[in-house]
Design a protein around this motif. Sequence first.
Motif: not given
Length: 396
Positions: A344-370
């Motif tokens: 989900r996006m986090t913070g006030g919006g109109f920019g900034g960051a999203a957060i993703a809850l990810v299995a430790r083994a998939r962190v690199e995969t998710v990072t590369a995909a994003v």
Amino acid sequence: MTTTTSDTAADARSLFADRFGTEPAGTWSAPGRANLIGEHTDYNDGFVLPFAIQHRTHVALGTRADAVVRVVSTFDGDAVEVPLADLDALFPDRRDEVVEWARYPLGVAWALLAASGRNAVDLTGVDLAFASDVPVGAGLSSSAAIEGATASALAEVWALDLDRVALAQAGRRAENEAVGAPTGIMDQMASMLGRADAAIFLDCRSLDADVVDLGFDGAGLELLVIDTGVSHSHATGGYGERRASCELGASIMGVPALRDVTVDDLPRAAGLMDDVTFRRVRHIVTENQRVLDTVRTLRERGPAAIGDLLVASHASMRDDFEISVPELDTAVDAALASGAVGARMTGGGFGGAAIALVARARVETVTAAVTAAFAASGFSAPTIFTVTPSAGAARD
């Protein structure tokens, strides 16, 4: 993010020595925060579930012989100096005379004087030098970190009889009135009350706070922050417009705040207000329920079971509150498509960051995909890093 807490504390001490020609009496720090769920609910007297992160703002402090407060930071080379007795004249009516970053610590000093009932002439002056590794503009509340560090340092040096909740309230007053950003108290409370491997379940009306174990480590999960690099400012229009819509919606429903509207009340609300106001109200009401559901799910089933709640929160912010941007949607969609438990996006919006809850083994995969999804969309590359639930404000 490679900067360490010790590096940043050393940067604050070094800046202090360089600019003020002496060694500080000590350093204090406070963390930024990530919000697991509960967006824009805080100023509606609702529920939030943030946690403090490992990234912190440090302040080196030294006392002065006069009743002057002087502030300097690594991100602005010019020192700002104000007599303590003049703070009341500056804030809030003449705040624009002070460069924006300096309004945060000076505003905290002003708010602490008011909260404590102390007279400025009875207090020692201070020099403050700030350094931070909290990403600015990423929705991780770099502002609450500078407020918390300042409040902790001044409360100790001035021997103020104020607890952590009062220090958080001073930070919020500084942000609302000295800076002019109409935010709630979630960020300041998370920064002051943070605990390792836990979130703070906060009732923003009563300010009751419960520690909720997150259990990310035991479940083999990491929380990724995907900083889109799209800048935002809470002091500008979009945030204030959303807050005004919420206040209008509460007025139409005849309640003090949207906290008092339930999901069962939404059909009646739909018949009383225009479509835009209703959708703003619906986000707040359903988001409050999602916070309660997330707390219950964490306690009963653990963190791997909260993914659908995170996804529903993002959809509500995108469609009902309309505070997402294409980069945030891309981050969430790509993270989910590559195996994130939730995002989900986090913070006030109109920019900034999203957060993703990810299995430790998939962190690199998710990072590369994003990263690949951003490139395919023609967006600038995001900055992606993990955050760890951490302790709140303290003397270093």
